[in-house]
Design a protein around this motif. Structure first.
Motif, PDB file in Angstrom:
ATOM      1  N   ASN A  18      -4.313   0.885   2.947  1.00 49.25           N
ATOM      2  CA  ASN A  18      -3.881  -0.178   3.859  1.00 49.25           C
ATOM      3  C   ASN A  18      -2.424  -0.052   4.286  1.00 49.25           C
ATOM      4  OD1 ASN A  18      -5.868  -2.086   1.703  1.00 49.25           O
ATOM      5  ND2 ASN A  18      -6.451  -1.645   3.804  1.00 49.25           N
ATOM      6  N   THR A  19      -2.179  -0.259   5.589  1.00 47.75           N
ATOM      7  CA  THR A  19      -0.821  -0.213   6.116  1.00 47.75           C
ATOM      8  C   THR A  19      -0.122  -1.547   5.895  1.00 47.75           C
ATOM      9  OG1 THR A  19      -1.432  -1.012   8.316  1.00 47.75           O
ATOM     10  CG2 THR A  19      -1.594   1.373   7.922  1.00 47.75           C
ATOM     11  N   ILE A  20       1.204  -1.546   6.028  1.00 48.52           N
ATOM     12  CA  ILE A  20       1.972  -2.783   5.916  1.00 48.52           C
ATOM     13  C   ILE A  20       1.488  -3.809   6.937  1.00 48.52           C
ATOM     14  CG2 ILE A  20       4.262  -3.812   6.149  1.00 48.52           C
ATOM     15  CD1 ILE A  20       3.992  -2.126   3.642  1.00 48.52           C
ATOM     16  N   SER A  21       1.295  -3.377   8.165  1.00 46.55           N
ATOM     17  CA  SER A  21       0.837  -4.285   9.220  1.00 46.55           C
ATOM     18  C   SER A  21      -0.513  -4.904   8.877  1.00 46.55           C
ATOM     19  CB  SER A  21       0.747  -3.530  10.552  1.00 46.55           C
ATOM     20  OG  SER A  21       0.299  -4.380  11.575  1.00 46.55           O
ATOM     21  N   ASN A 194     -10.191  -5.238   2.246  1.00 50.99           N
ATOM     22  CA  ASN A 194     -11.547  -5.582   2.676  1.00 50.99           C
ATOM     23  C   ASN A 194     -12.596  -4.802   1.898  1.00 50.99           C
ATOM     24  OD1 ASN A 194     -10.603  -7.267   4.944  1.00 50.99           O
ATOM     25  ND2 ASN A 194      -9.915  -5.295   5.792  1.00 50.99           N
ATOM     26  N   ALA A 195     -13.830  -5.315   1.921  1.00 48.19           N
ATOM     27  CA  ALA A 195     -14.907  -4.691   1.152  1.00 48.19           C
ATOM     28  C   ALA A 195     -15.139  -3.242   1.555  1.00 48.19           C
ATOM     29  CB  ALA A 195     -16.190  -5.507   1.322  1.00 48.19           C
ATOM     30  N   ASP A 196     -14.983  -2.940   2.853  1.00 42.93           N
ATOM     31  CA  ASP A 196     -15.241  -1.561   3.289  1.00 42.93           C
ATOM     32  C   ASP A 196     -14.076  -0.621   2.982  1.00 42.93           C
ATOM     33  OD1 ASP A 196     -13.511  -2.581   5.141  1.00 42.93           O
ATOM     34  OD2 ASP A 196     -14.778  -2.210   6.888  1.00 42.93           O
ATOM     35  N   ASP A 197     -12.981  -1.146   2.428  1.00 36.47           N
ATOM     36  CA  ASP A 197     -11.886  -0.287   1.963  1.00 36.47           C
ATOM     37  C   ASP A 197     -12.164   0.292   0.581  1.00 36.47           C
ATOM     38  OD1 ASP A 197     -10.285  -0.769   4.222  1.00 36.47           O
ATOM     39  OD2 ASP A 197      -9.454  -2.593   3.329  1.00 36.47           O
ATOM     40  N   GLY A 198     -13.176  -0.244  -0.092  1.00 40.84           N
ATOM     41  CA  GLY A 198     -13.449   0.179  -1.466  1.00 40.84           C
ATOM     42  C   GLY A 198     -13.793   1.652  -1.565  1.00 40.84           C
ATOM     43  N   GLN A 202     -11.728   4.777  -3.377  1.00 44.38           N
ATOM     44  CA  GLN A 202     -12.318   5.681  -4.378  1.00 44.38           C
ATOM     45  C   GLN A 202     -12.098   7.139  -4.006  1.00 44.38           C
ATOM     46  OE1 GLN A 202     -16.227   4.796  -6.278  1.00 44.38           O
ATOM     47  NE2 GLN A 202     -16.312   3.113  -4.812  1.00 44.38           N
ATOM     48  N   VAL A 203     -12.236   7.443  -2.723  1.00 39.02           N
ATOM     49  CA  VAL A 203     -12.025   8.824  -2.268  1.00 39.02           C
ATOM     50  C   VAL A 203     -10.583   9.250  -2.517  1.00 39.02           C
ATOM     51  CG1 VAL A 203     -11.952  10.335  -0.251  1.00 39.02           C
ATOM     52  CG2 VAL A 203     -13.866   8.752  -0.558  1.00 39.02           C
ATOM     53  N   LEU A 204      -9.630   8.386  -2.162  1.00 38.05           N
ATOM     54  CA  LEU A 204      -8.221   8.700  -2.379  1.00 38.05           C
ATOM     55  C   LEU A 204      -7.931   8.953  -3.856  1.00 38.05           C
ATOM     56  CD1 LEU A 204      -6.521   6.072  -0.028  1.00 38.05           C
ATOM     57  CD2 LEU A 204      -6.677   8.530   0.349  1.00 38.05           C
ATOM     58  N   LYS A 205      -8.467   8.092  -4.713  1.00 38.30           N
ATOM     59  CA  LYS A 205      -8.207   8.235  -6.149  1.00 38.30           C
ATOM     60  C   LYS A 205      -8.856   9.492  -6.722  1.00 38.30           C
ATOM     61  CE  LYS A 205      -7.384   3.359  -7.186  1.00 38.30           C
ATOM     62  NZ  LYS A 205      -7.824   2.155  -7.956  1.00 38.30           N
ATOM     63  N   SER A 206     -10.013   9.863  -6.197  1.00 38.06           N
ATOM     64  CA  SER A 206     -10.662  11.089  -6.684  1.00 38.06           C
ATOM     65  C   SER A 206      -9.866  12.321  -6.272  1.00 38.06           C
ATOM     66  CB  SER A 206     -12.095  11.178  -6.154  1.00 38.06           C
ATOM     67  OG  SER A 206     -12.116  11.419  -4.760  1.00 38.06           O
ATOM     68  N   ILE A 207      -9.275  12.285  -5.069  1.00 41.19           N
ATOM     69  CA  ILE A 207      -8.406  13.383  -4.632  1.00 41.19           C
ATOM     70  C   ILE A 207      -7.187  13.463  -5.543  1.00 41.19           C
ATOM     71  CG2 ILE A 207      -6.905  14.203  -2.774  1.00 41.19           C
ATOM     72  CD1 ILE A 207      -8.907  12.900  -0.803  1.00 41.19           C
ATOM     73  N   ASP A 208      -6.607  12.302  -5.831  1.00 42.90           N
ATOM     74  CA  ASP A 208      -5.427  12.246  -6.693  1.00 42.90           C
ATOM     75  C   ASP A 208      -5.728  12.806  -8.081  1.00 42.90           C
ATOM     76  OD1 ASP A 208      -2.776  11.562  -7.429  1.00 42.90           O
ATOM     77  OD2 ASP A 208      -3.465   9.666  -8.266  1.00 42.90           O
ATOM     78  N   ALA A 209      -6.907  12.486  -8.598  1.00 40.84           N
ATOM     79  CA  ALA A 209      -7.288  12.944  -9.944  1.00 40.84           C
ATOM     80  C   ALA A 209      -7.939  14.320  -9.940  1.00 40.84           C
ATOM     81  CB  ALA A 209      -8.235  11.927 -10.578  1.00 40.84           C
ATOM     82  N   THR A 225     -15.321  -4.929  -4.260  1.00 42.06           N
ATOM     83  CA  THR A 225     -15.177  -6.328  -4.702  1.00 42.06           C
ATOM     84  C   THR A 225     -13.729  -6.740  -4.967  1.00 42.06           C
ATOM     85  OG1 THR A 225     -15.531  -5.655  -7.010  1.00 42.06           O
ATOM     86  CG2 THR A 225     -17.473  -6.336  -5.740  1.00 42.06           C
ATOM     87  N   GLN A 226     -12.821  -5.761  -5.069  1.00 39.68           N
ATOM     88  CA  GLN A 226     -11.426  -6.091  -5.415  1.00 39.68           C
ATOM     89  C   GLN A 226     -10.605  -6.346  -4.142  1.00 39.68           C
ATOM     90  OE1 GLN A 226     -11.400  -2.385  -7.915  1.00 39.68           O
ATOM     91  NE2 GLN A 226     -10.093  -3.641  -9.223  1.00 39.68           N
ATOM     92  N   ILE A 227     -11.055  -7.318  -3.355  1.00 40.06           N
ATOM     93  CA  ILE A 227     -10.465  -7.566  -2.044  1.00 40.06           C
ATOM     94  C   ILE A 227      -9.444  -8.710  -2.097  1.00 40.06           C
ATOM     95  CG2 ILE A 227     -12.583  -6.814  -0.935  1.00 40.06           C
ATOM     96  CD1 ILE A 227     -13.114  -9.790  -0.259  1.00 40.06           C
ATOM     97  N   LEU A 228      -8.681  -8.844  -1.029  1.00 36.13           N
ATOM     98  CA  LEU A 228      -7.790  -9.992  -0.876  1.00 36.13           C
ATOM     99  C   LEU A 228      -8.626 -11.160  -0.368  1.00 36.13           C
ATOM    100  CD1 LEU A 228      -4.856 -11.063  -0.977  1.00 36.13           C
ATOM    101  CD2 LEU A 228      -4.692 -10.459   1.451  1.00 36.13           C
TER     102      LEU A 228
END
Length: 255
Positions: A18-21, A194-198, A202-209, A225-228
């Motif tokens: 997510n961006t700042i905006s 948002n829900a569709d950011d989940g 996960q993809v970003l974290k898998s790349i990181d790991a 489910t971990q949404i604002l």
């Protein structure tokens, strides 16, 4: 005034999409008057966050989530949220972030921060060493707390709690609060907006790991489910028990 106190942005490399905006616009749409930015180890988004928040009539709270060496498990780092309360606190946030990012190793003991805690509040999230010990019913919690408060003044130290936590963990946090007079504070479990950011997260974290995701099609169809959540939903959720009500009020006082 209430605020989500642990929000990451895309400046937390491979942790959040997510961006700042997007963060500010979503917070506004979901009826928040204040929000914190607490990226992992960095403060690259602070200026844009400040400017965008003011443009939308939202109070910006400056923080950083630092990976800090454990007091017991010294070879492991755990997240701690540092929040600026004053201009001096903001300067100390910048110092802590710079020190972390320029360190030659991942090790950053709490003892190395003692001269740079003025003007800061510290919040321990669910993944912190202390909260994990509380959840596991660690035998010597009061001694651990004493060690922690020898470094961080107890009036500036908080332990996060939220309605989504397991009942047993919330009960153990409440018992710990009674035993030590620790301050519990509402700390919502927000990993993305948002829900569709989940799935993206996960993809970003898998790349990181450097880990291959299995069952990508199924994962892509699952709603995060971990949404604002909307502020009205959050406010209602914290009315379910006296300990959560008190934590909600502690959040309002801090903001």
């Amino acid at each position: 005034m209430y605020a989500p106190l642990q929000i990451l942005s895309a400046y937390s490399l491979l942790k959040n999409p997510n961006t700042i905006s997007q963060i500010i616009q979503t917070a506004k749409a979901r009826h928040y008057d204040a929000i914190a930015l607490t990226d992992q180890n960095v403060m690259y988004g602070a200026v844009a966050f400040y400017q965008t928040a003011l443009q939308h009539g939202i109070k910006p709270l400056f923080g950083v989530t630092l990976s800090v060496s454990g007091l017991v498990n010294t070879a492991t780092t755990f997240p701690m949220i540092f929040m600026a309360e004053t201009q001096v606190g903001y300067q100390n946030l910048m110092w802590l972030s710079s020190a972390k990012m320029t360190a030659k190793t991942d090790d950053m003991p709490l003892s190395a921060m003692t001269e740079h805690l003025a003007g800061l509040n510290v919040i321990l999230p669910a993944e912190s060493e202390l909260t994990q010990f509380i959840a596991a019913a660690y035998d010597d919690l009061e001694t651990y707390w004493q060690q922690l408060t020898n470094v961080i003044a107890p009036e500036h130290l908080y332990v996060g709690i939220n309605p989504q936590m397991a009942t047993q963990i919330k009960e153990r946090l409440a018992a710990f609060q009674v035993a030590t007079q620790a301050q519990l504070i509402a700390l919502d479990d927000v990993a993305y907006l948002n829900a569709d950011d989940g799935f993206t997260t996960q993809v970003l974290k898998s790349i990181d790991a450097n880990v291959k995701l299995e069952g990508i099609k199924a994962l892509a169809q699952q709603a995060g489910t971990q949404i604002l959540q909307d502020f009205k939903q959050i406010q209602a959720a914290y009315q379910s028990s006296e300990i959560l009500k008190a934590a909600f009020l502690a959040n309002e006082r801090l903001v």
